[in-house]
Design an enzyme around this catalytic site. Structure first.
Site, PDB file in Angstrom:
ATOM      1  N   LYS A   8      79.980  27.615 123.802  1.00 16.03           N
ATOM      2  CA  LYS A   8      80.476  27.414 125.163  1.00 16.03           C
ATOM      3  C   LYS A   8      79.391  26.737 125.979  1.00 16.03           C
ATOM      4  O   LYS A   8      78.208  26.744 125.608  1.00 16.03           O
ATOM      5  CB  LYS A   8      80.854  28.730 125.834  1.00 16.03           C
ATOM      6  CG  LYS A   8      79.668  29.623 126.135  1.00 16.03           C
ATOM      7  CD  LYS A   8      79.947  30.613 127.238  1.00 16.03           C
ATOM      8  CE  LYS A   8      78.760  31.525 127.502  1.00 16.03           C
ATOM      9  NZ  LYS A   8      77.558  30.808 127.999  1.00 16.03           N
ATOM     10  N   PRO A  90      72.757  26.322 117.490  1.00 17.91           N
ATOM     11  CA  PRO A  90      71.364  26.743 117.700  1.00 17.91           C
ATOM     12  C   PRO A  90      71.259  28.086 118.416  1.00 17.91           C
ATOM     13  O   PRO A  90      72.098  28.432 119.259  1.00 17.91           O
ATOM     14  CB  PRO A  90      70.782  25.616 118.561  1.00 17.91           C
ATOM     15  CG  PRO A  90      71.620  24.428 118.241  1.00 17.91           C
ATOM     16  CD  PRO A  90      73.001  24.967 118.022  1.00 17.91           C
ATOM     17  N   GLY A  92      69.317  30.799 120.857  1.00 16.37           N
ATOM     18  CA  GLY A  92      68.497  30.739 122.054  1.00 16.37           C
ATOM     19  C   GLY A  92      68.724  29.476 122.844  1.00 16.37           C
ATOM     20  O   GLY A  92      67.836  28.986 123.534  1.00 16.37           O
ATOM     21  N   GLY A  94      71.588  29.043 124.936  1.00 15.23           N
ATOM     22  CA  GLY A  94      72.449  29.245 126.093  1.00 15.23           C
ATOM     23  C   GLY A  94      73.892  28.863 125.841  1.00 15.23           C
ATOM     24  O   GLY A  94      74.666  28.687 126.780  1.00 15.23           O
ATOM     25  N   MET A  95      74.272  28.757 124.564  1.00 13.82           N
ATOM     26  CA  MET A  95      75.633  28.352 124.215  1.00 13.82           C
ATOM     27  C   MET A  95      76.491  29.507 123.692  1.00 13.82           C
ATOM     28  O   MET A  95      77.637  29.298 123.288  1.00 13.82           O
ATOM     29  CB  MET A  95      75.604  27.215 123.195  1.00 13.82           C
ATOM     30  CG  MET A  95      75.012  25.933 123.761  1.00 13.82           C
ATOM     31  SD  MET A  95      75.269  24.502 122.696  1.00 13.82           S
ATOM     32  CE  MET A  95      74.164  24.871 121.352  1.00 13.82           C
ATOM     33  N   GLY A  97      76.328  31.327 120.959  1.00 17.58           N
ATOM     34  CA  GLY A  97      76.693  31.306 119.549  1.00 17.58           C
ATOM     35  C   GLY A  97      76.801  32.687 118.923  1.00 17.58           C
ATOM     36  O   GLY A  97      77.766  32.990 118.224  1.00 17.58           O
ATOM     37  N   GLY A  98      75.811  33.547 119.167  1.00 16.56           N
ATOM     38  CA  GLY A  98      75.858  34.900 118.615  1.00 16.56           C
ATOM     39  C   GLY A  98      77.014  35.704 119.173  1.00 16.56           C
ATOM     40  O   GLY A  98      77.661  36.480 118.454  1.00 16.56           O
ATOM     41  N   SER A  99      77.292  35.523 120.452  1.00 14.17           N
ATOM     42  CA  SER A  99      78.427  36.216 121.076  1.00 14.17           C
ATOM     43  C   SER A  99      79.745  35.756 120.469  1.00 14.17           C
ATOM     44  O   SER A  99      80.653  36.559 120.243  1.00 14.17           O
ATOM     45  CB  SER A  99      78.433  35.948 122.584  1.00 14.17           C
ATOM     46  OG  SER A  99      77.275  36.484 123.191  1.00 14.17           O
ATOM     47  N   ASP A 132      78.694  38.129 127.403  1.00 14.78           N
ATOM     48  CA  ASP A 132      79.639  37.012 127.335  1.00 14.78           C
ATOM     49  C   ASP A 132      80.510  37.024 126.082  1.00 14.78           C
ATOM     50  O   ASP A 132      81.270  36.092 125.843  1.00 14.78           O
ATOM     51  CB  ASP A 132      78.921  35.661 127.474  1.00 14.78           C
ATOM     52  CG  ASP A 132      77.853  35.443 126.419  1.00 14.78           C
ATOM     53  OD1 ASP A 132      77.649  36.335 125.578  1.00 14.78           O
ATOM     54  OD2 ASP A 132      77.221  34.365 126.429  1.00 14.78           O
TER      55      ASP A 132
END
Length: 270
Positions: A8, A90, A92, A94-95, A97-99, A132
């Protein structure tokens, strides 16, 4: 069964005030983009998590995908599973990804084992995994408030616009970003500005983390300037960093590169 958790971007991000629980009250537009991981879950003799692609920090047995599975297993009878994640987004950056990986794990297990969990309940499970995470359950443009986990409808459709995302191989921790940002009441109402043409956003739609982080990481304003030089209608850091994105007109077709760097660049259509 395989799904593709997507990233996102934050279009505008105001850090409005401190909360008694130690978090911050935010307001931001969350918008999905198609830079994706790949997630596969299959029944197995024992539950385990494996990964490929980008290296994921931390122990495998503490990955958010496993935490999502264990969260559902508290309330449902589930077989053991093998979860495999191919990591492209990537870390760390701010996109989210882990969430996204955690939220897609919830959705995939719900579908795979026909649990029939309602969307609102899936969002509540996701909220307990990260601020998020819940966004990725419905995975559509929304206006996020409070900790970034309460959602309000937002009429924003950028379909057809082109986007370029650049990750400068820089991992900014959430803790560092929030330590440096100063909460403040925004000058303009973000919702109202987002209803204006994208071409009017440049000096009006702001990410408060830029002011906090740009002095320490000069590559970030350099990337933002580069995107504007290449014709972006709007450019910004996303989330608390460090990826920077540019939104371009639908007819933009130039393939952007960063000569002299190995920065990952993703380019596609919103």
């Amino acid at each position: 069964m395989i799904v593709f958790p997507n990233a996102k971007i934050n279009i505008g991000l105001h850090v409005v005030s401190r909360r008694p629980d130690g978090f911050r009250n935010l307001e931001s537009c969350f918008y999905p983009v198609n830079w994706c991981d790949a997630l596969e879950i299959v029944p197995a003799d024992e539950t385990r998590f494996t990964s490929s692609g980008l290296s994921i920090p931390g122990e495998a047995n503490k990955n958010l995908c496993l935490k999502a599975y264990e969260l559902l297993r508290q309330d449902f009878t589930l077989p053991s599973v093998h979860i495999h994640l191919h990591k492209n987004i990537p870390i760390g950056a701010g996109m989210g990804g882990g969430s996204a990986d955690a939220a897609f794990t919830l959705k995939l297990i719900n579908d795979l084992f026909t649990l029939k969990i309602a969307v609102s309940d899936l969002e509540n499970y996701a909220r307990s995994l990260g601020s998020d995470c819940a966004f990725f359950i419905q995975n559509k443009p929304i206006f996020a408030v409070e900790k970034g986990d309460i959602f309000e409808p937002l009429d924003l459709n950028l379909s057809g616009y082109q986007i370029v995302l650049i990750y400068p191989d820089l991992h900014i921790t959430t803790a560092e970003a929030y330590q440096k940002v100063i909460p403040q009441i925004p000058v303009e109402d973000l919702r109202s500005v987002l209803q204006q043409p994208v071409s009017s956003w440049k000096n009006r739609v702001k990410n408060d983390f830029e002011q906090a982080l740009f002095p320490s990481y000069p590559v970030l304003p350099q990337l933002k300037s580069y995107l504007y030089q290449k014709g972006a209608l709007y450019a910004s850091m996303t989330g608390s960093g460090s990826a920077v994105f540019g939104i371009f007109s639908p007819d933009f077709s130039q393939k952007l590169t960063m000569p002299g760097t190995t920065y990952p660049i993703w380019q596609g259509t919103l």
